[in-house]
Enzyme design. Sequence first.
Site: not given
Ligand code: GLP
Length: 246
Positions: A67, A137, A139, A144
């Site tokens: 993404d 959440n 995702h 989402e």
């Molecule tokens: C973002 C990314 C996700 C990732 C998530 C969790 O939203 N788009 O791909 O898994 O963050 O991030 P973190 O590892 O910083 O908790």
Amino acid sequence: MEFYVVDSYRELSDKAANIVAEEMFHNKNAVLGLATGSTPEGMYARLVKMYRESKLDFASIVTFNLDEYIGLCPEHPRSYHYYMNRNLFDHVNINAENINIPCCSDGWNSGEICREYDRKIINAGGIDLQLLGLGVNGHIGFNEPGQHLQAQTHLVNLAKETIEANSRFFDTPDEVPRQAITMGVGSIMHSAKILLMASGQNKAPAIRESFSGLVSTKTPASLLQLHRDLILLIDKEAASLLDCVR
Ligand code: GLP
């Protein structure tokens, strides 16, 4: 499903890097699906170390990132392009032509960019190993929670919780982009193998909802329960609300 609960973030990063390295040993032309966020940072650091010790070769590796935010240029320090360069690509012998990250500035035709991204994944033969973090959440990528999930790469309006969670990377909450392009759940589920990583107490509710046995679009990661070759790698804090661990 292979399921590992480790004692620390350090152990999680070591194990994740070993899983990626094993994939690369078996297949010099492996197609890797890459994730961003704070969770995989330790794993990327170990992969860079392995490369420096001549244990890994990225020359023929192909990558597709999950993404990217809309409105942040690749040079923006909070963009996922920048993140990938800083954490991995700048330090290893990957061929720039083999790096794929969705990219869409304001005003571009996002529909065409999304379709082209999916075509590229198919033309590369699909993803051999997809790395995933987990949103608070539930995702995955930026898919989402909602009434529906989209199979293909698409433009997404970020959920309130995601904007809040990701505001820690920006100076003010207003700077957090409201939209992103993300690979869809179809592209993720078509990957031959998936490695989901989660670390910390704040991920425990999402891990519980995702692996409760129920599958729901309200918890996108719950879909992963249907994948044939899923590795779930989490630390004991993230596992703390699972019945089988308590
Ligand atoms: C973002 C990314 C996700 C990732 C998530 C969790 O939203 N788009 O791909 O898994 O963050 O991030 P973190 O590892 O910083 O908790």
